[in-house]
Design a protein around this motif. Structure first.
Motif, mmCIF file in Angstrom:
data_model
loop_
_atom_site.group_PDB
_atom_site.id
_atom_site.type_symbol
_atom_site.label_atom_id
_atom_site.label_comp_id
_atom_site.label_asym_id
_atom_site.label_seq_id
_atom_site.Cartn_x
_atom_site.Cartn_y
_atom_site.Cartn_z
ATOM 1 N N SER A 35 0.834 -1.197 0.000
ATOM 2 C CA SER A 35 0.000 0.000 0.000
ATOM 3 C C SER A 35 0.872 1.251 0.000
ATOM 4 C CB SER A 35 -0.925 0.003 1.225
ATOM 5 O OG SER A 35 -1.885 1.043 1.124
ATOM 6 N N MET A 36 0.247 2.366 -0.316
ATOM 7 C CA MET A 36 0.915 3.664 -0.318
ATOM 8 C C MET A 36 -0.021 4.664 0.342
ATOM 9 S SD MET A 36 2.586 5.613 -3.597
ATOM 10 C CE MET A 36 3.464 7.170 -3.435
ATOM 11 N N TYR A 37 0.507 5.486 1.229
ATOM 12 C CA TYR A 37 -0.326 6.407 1.993
ATOM 13 C C TYR A 37 0.503 7.614 2.406
ATOM 14 C CZ TYR A 37 2.103 3.832 5.675
ATOM 15 O OH TYR A 37 3.074 3.244 6.438
ATOM 16 N N GLN A 38 -0.156 8.611 2.994
ATOM 17 C CA GLN A 38 0.525 9.821 3.430
ATOM 18 C C GLN A 38 0.128 10.142 4.867
ATOM 19 O OE1 GLN A 38 -0.855 13.346 1.276
ATOM 20 N NE2 GLN A 38 -2.797 12.319 0.834
ATOM 21 N N LEU A 39 0.837 11.088 5.464
ATOM 22 C CA LEU A 39 0.520 11.572 6.805
ATOM 23 C C LEU A 39 -0.144 12.940 6.708
ATOM 24 C CD1 LEU A 39 3.765 10.679 8.822
ATOM 25 C CD2 LEU A 39 1.762 9.245 8.342
ATOM 26 N N ASP A 40 -1.080 13.207 7.621
ATOM 27 C CA ASP A 40 -1.674 14.533 7.676
ATOM 28 C C ASP A 40 -0.855 15.422 8.612
ATOM 29 O OD1 ASP A 40 -2.341 13.763 10.260
ATOM 30 O OD2 ASP A 40 -4.475 13.505 9.837
ATOM 31 N N ILE A 41 -1.344 16.619 8.888
ATOM 32 C CA ILE A 41 -0.597 17.578 9.697
ATOM 33 C C ILE A 41 -0.382 17.068 11.125
ATOM 34 C CG2 ILE A 41 -2.644 18.860 10.452
ATOM 35 C CD1 ILE A 41 -0.954 21.431 10.147
ATOM 36 N N ALA A 42 -1.252 16.183 11.579
ATOM 37 C CA ALA A 42 -1.113 15.587 12.910
ATOM 38 C C ALA A 42 -0.270 14.314 12.865
ATOM 39 C CB ALA A 42 -2.478 15.296 13.509
ATOM 40 N N LEU A 43 0.326 14.034 11.693
ATOM 41 C CA LEU A 43 1.168 12.858 11.473
ATOM 42 C C LEU A 43 0.397 11.553 11.649
ATOM 43 C CD1 LEU A 43 4.540 13.984 13.143
ATOM 44 C CD2 LEU A 43 3.713 14.352 10.808
ATOM 45 N N GLN A 44 -0.883 11.597 11.275
ATOM 46 C CA GLN A 44 -1.711 10.400 11.263
ATOM 47 C C GLN A 44 -1.856 9.909 9.821
ATOM 48 O OE1 GLN A 44 -2.850 9.010 14.279
ATOM 49 N NE2 GLN A 44 -1.419 10.582 14.981
ATOM 50 N N ARG A 45 -1.949 8.613 9.654
ATOM 51 C CA ARG A 45 -2.057 8.041 8.316
ATOM 52 C C ARG A 45 -3.391 8.399 7.664
ATOM 53 N NH1 ARG A 45 0.865 2.160 8.173
ATOM 54 N NH2 ARG A 45 2.399 2.540 9.816
ATOM 55 N N ILE A 46 -3.322 8.821 6.415
ATOM 56 C CA ILE A 46 -4.520 9.057 5.616
ATOM 57 C C ILE A 46 -4.267 8.511 4.212
ATOM 58 C CG2 ILE A 46 -5.306 11.076 6.903
ATOM 59 C CD1 ILE A 46 -4.112 12.830 4.697
ATOM 60 N N GLU A 47 -5.352 8.251 3.487
ATOM 61 C CA GLU A 47 -5.235 7.740 2.135
ATOM 62 C C GLU A 47 -4.719 8.823 1.192
ATOM 63 O OE1 GLU A 47 -9.321 6.833 1.872
ATOM 64 O OE2 GLU A 47 -9.053 4.677 2.214
ATOM 65 N N GLN A 58 -0.738 15.902 -8.740
ATOM 66 C CA GLN A 58 -1.324 17.190 -9.143
ATOM 67 C C GLN A 58 -1.456 18.113 -7.928
ATOM 68 O OE1 GLN A 58 -2.271 17.960 -12.352
ATOM 69 N NE2 GLN A 58 -3.016 20.013 -11.845
ATOM 70 N N ASP A 59 -1.937 17.572 -6.810
ATOM 71 C CA ASP A 59 -2.106 18.395 -5.609
ATOM 72 C C ASP A 59 -0.778 18.817 -5.001
ATOM 73 O OD1 ASP A 59 -4.778 18.161 -5.995
ATOM 74 O OD2 ASP A 59 -5.201 16.956 -4.213
ATOM 75 N N LEU A 60 0.234 17.958 -5.105
ATOM 76 C CA LEU A 60 1.572 18.347 -4.649
ATOM 77 C C LEU A 60 2.088 19.525 -5.465
ATOM 78 C CD1 LEU A 60 3.601 15.040 -4.011
ATOM 79 C CD2 LEU A 60 2.952 16.757 -2.321
ATOM 80 N N LEU A 61 1.938 19.448 -6.776
ATOM 81 C CA LEU A 61 2.434 20.509 -7.659
ATOM 82 C C LEU A 61 1.749 21.838 -7.390
ATOM 83 C CD1 LEU A 61 2.730 18.637 -11.074
ATOM 84 C CD2 LEU A 61 4.602 19.520 -9.686
ATOM 85 N N TYR A 62 0.451 21.795 -7.115
ATOM 86 C CA TYR A 62 -0.317 23.018 -6.927
ATOM 87 C C TYR A 62 -0.351 23.464 -5.463
ATOM 88 C CZ TYR A 62 -2.026 23.558 -11.690
ATOM 89 O OH TYR A 62 -2.108 23.792 -13.028
ATOM 90 N N GLY A 63 0.351 22.748 -4.597
ATOM 91 C CA GLY A 63 0.393 23.139 -3.192
ATOM 92 C C GLY A 63 -0.898 22.895 -2.446
ATOM 93 N N LYS A 64 -1.769 22.046 -2.998
ATOM 94 C CA LYS A 64 -3.033 21.743 -2.326
ATOM 95 C C LYS A 64 -2.853 20.710 -1.222
ATOM 96 C CE LYS A 64 -5.974 22.847 -6.293
ATOM 97 N NZ LYS A 64 -6.988 22.320 -7.257
ATOM 98 N N THR A 65 -1.740 20.018 -1.254
ATOM 99 C CA THR A 65 -1.406 19.071 -0.182
ATOM 100 C C THR A 65 0.057 19.261 0.172
ATOM 101 O OG1 THR A 65 -1.538 16.759 0.520
ATOM 102 C CG2 THR A 65 -0.710 17.153 -1.685
#
Length: 473
Positions: free
Chosen positions: A363-375, A412-419
């Motif tokens: 699997s592949m996932y990311q962390l949110d601002i609270a460093l919790q796993r999100i899809e 796309q969201d990384l490039l546009y700074g949305k995430t």
């Protein structure tokens, strides 16, 4: 003339269809004459490193590993299963009248999907011990819990001898036949699901069940406090070859077959002491190569990265080129970019999957601002751009020897700074879930994968393939 008109009409229709076909680079984007579609294969600026998996709660799982696995690349993995033990019916219990003779007692462990290791040449010896401390069903146990034995070398629990032991070959797909004991009638032979049946010392049953006090047998809570629970582990000194990790389901019990003699009347009967709660303790003794990877504090990327269950290793990955250079160079020329498709390709290192196959799914996932796993956006059902678990990927293709992830929306969201990239990871996941994208650390997978990182000398290095369209600002 009639046929000529038909041919002309066919030609015009064909030209119209051909003219309407667009390059895959521009699918769905309505590319105009001021736009150009391009490909980008990013291999040199990806950064990937191996990191430990997060600790997780292992109590209450639907299946649990019992392991003695000696991996030639990763090192050894030992896991043990701690359980409770309950009175029949989990209430009070009245022993049978007359003289009771125990014919046999068997701890039944049902196989579950997920065996990993050597099921052909390795012989396994499994031991059962009585726990030193009470196994509490109201406590959340983590994978690093020590249930009365050393987590350094996994020596046998204290100096206690096992109350049960069995040497066997792992046959997780073979059903067996056992006798079904029917009170007052002839016993019958029935087929049961794949399982192992560990002989338990009859003295343990006599002491804790048939010979126990009425106070102990009058309450399941008192009984559990006295018995404390069981510890189930493979004997590393008697398990031969590479061994492996065996998955067991938690629908298990201690089955006691006995004869009740009253005068001249003899009858056979069976009583079951159910196991309701379990927890797994996990220990990895890594090889020198793996320890060096984990202890390497130098910045940069690695030529190889390692994914391992249960609760072993995962990989942290980032794409700094996308954020720092790619879009910035376009903006400087009064252009911008739309991502048509972005695909991450992960390739296992040739030679590392014989005889132990790569993980069937990662699997592949990311962390949110609270460093919790999100899809990732492409994996989330809440994101309209997601194609679902089948499109997102992560499944091992044995023909191509690759894993593929579709990460178009994420890039796309990384490039546009949305995430914001607070941390993006690739990790092991239980492959039995096919309806959603799992992202949590799991003890329910025991396989592993050695993948090629950013090795410049390898044609199979980690790749981010992007099909994009340049648009005028």
């Amino acid at each position: 003339m009639k046929f000529f008109r038909l041919d002309l009409l066919t030609l015009l229709i064909s030209l119209f269809i051909l003219n309407s076909c667009k390059n895959q680079d521009a699918v769905g984007l309505g590319v105009s004459s001021g736009q150009t579609a391009s490909n980008l294969i990013d291999t040199s600026t990806i950064v990937v490193n191996t990191v430990p998996e997060d600790s997780v709660i292992t109590s209450g799982l639907t299946k649990s590993p019992v392991s003695c696995f000696r991996d030639p690349i990763f090192g050894s993995t030992m896991t043990a299963l701690a359980t409770d033990l309950n009175l029949p019916g989990q209430g009070s219990y009245t022993p049978p009248t007359g003289t009771v003779y125990i014919d046999s007692a068997r701890l039944v462990l049902n196989y579950a999907n997920g065996f990993y290791g050597d099921s052909i040449t390795s012989k396994y010896t499994i031991n059962v011990y009585q726990l030193k401390s009470l196994f509490r069903t109201d406590t959340a146990y983590y994978n690093n819990k020590n249930f009365g034995y050393s987590t350094t070398n996994f020596a046998d629990y204290s100096s206690q001898s096992p109350i049960g032991t069995l040497t066997f070959n792992a046959r997780p797909h073979d059903s067996i036949k056992v006798y079904n004991i029917i009170t007052g009638a002839a016993d019958t032979l029935i087929k049961v699901p794949p399982q192992i049946r560990i002989p338990i010392d009859p003295s343990f049953i006599n002491t804790n069940l048939f010979g126990a006090s009425s106070t102990t047998l009058g309450s399941n809570t008192i009984f559990k406090t006295k018995v404390k629970g069981l510890l189930i582990k493979l004997d590393s000194t008697k398990t031969t070859g590479s061994g492996g990790s065996i998955m067991f389901s938690n629908a298990d019990s201690l089955v006691v077959y006995y004869r009740s003699v009253i005068g001249t009347t003899i009858d056979t009967a069976v009583v079951k002491l159910p196991i309701v709660s379990t927890a797994t303790s996990i220990h990895h003794n890594y090889s020198t190569a793996i320890r060096n990877e984990l202890n390497n504090t130098k910045s940069g990327s690695r030529n190889l990265f390692y994914l391992q269950g249960p609760i072993g290793l995962r990989a942290k990955v980032s794409f700094p080129h996308l954020l720092q250079n790619f879009r910035a160079s376009l903006l400087s020329n009064n252009q911008d970019v739309v991502i048509n498709r972005a695909e991450l390709v992960v390739t296992p290192q040739p030679g590392t999957y014989i005889p132990f196959a790569p993980m069937p799914k990662i699997s592949m996932y990311q962390l949110d601002i609270a460093l919790q796993r999100i899809e990732l956006q492409d994996a989330s059902s809440a994101d309209a751009r997601s194609g679902g678990v089948g499109v997102f990927g992560g499944f091992y293709n044995s023909t191509q020897n690759e894993y593929h992830f579709i990460v178009t929306a994420y890039v796309q969201d990384l490039l546009y700074g949305k995430t914001v990239d607070y941390g993006t990871y690739i990790g092991p996941i239980d492959n039995t879930n096919t309806t959603t994208v799992d992202i949590g650390a799991t003890a329910q997978v025991a396989s592993r994968t050695v993948a090629i990182g950013t090795d410049k000398n390898s044609p199979y290095r980690l790749k981010l393939n992007i099909i994009y369209t340049k648009v005028a600002k």
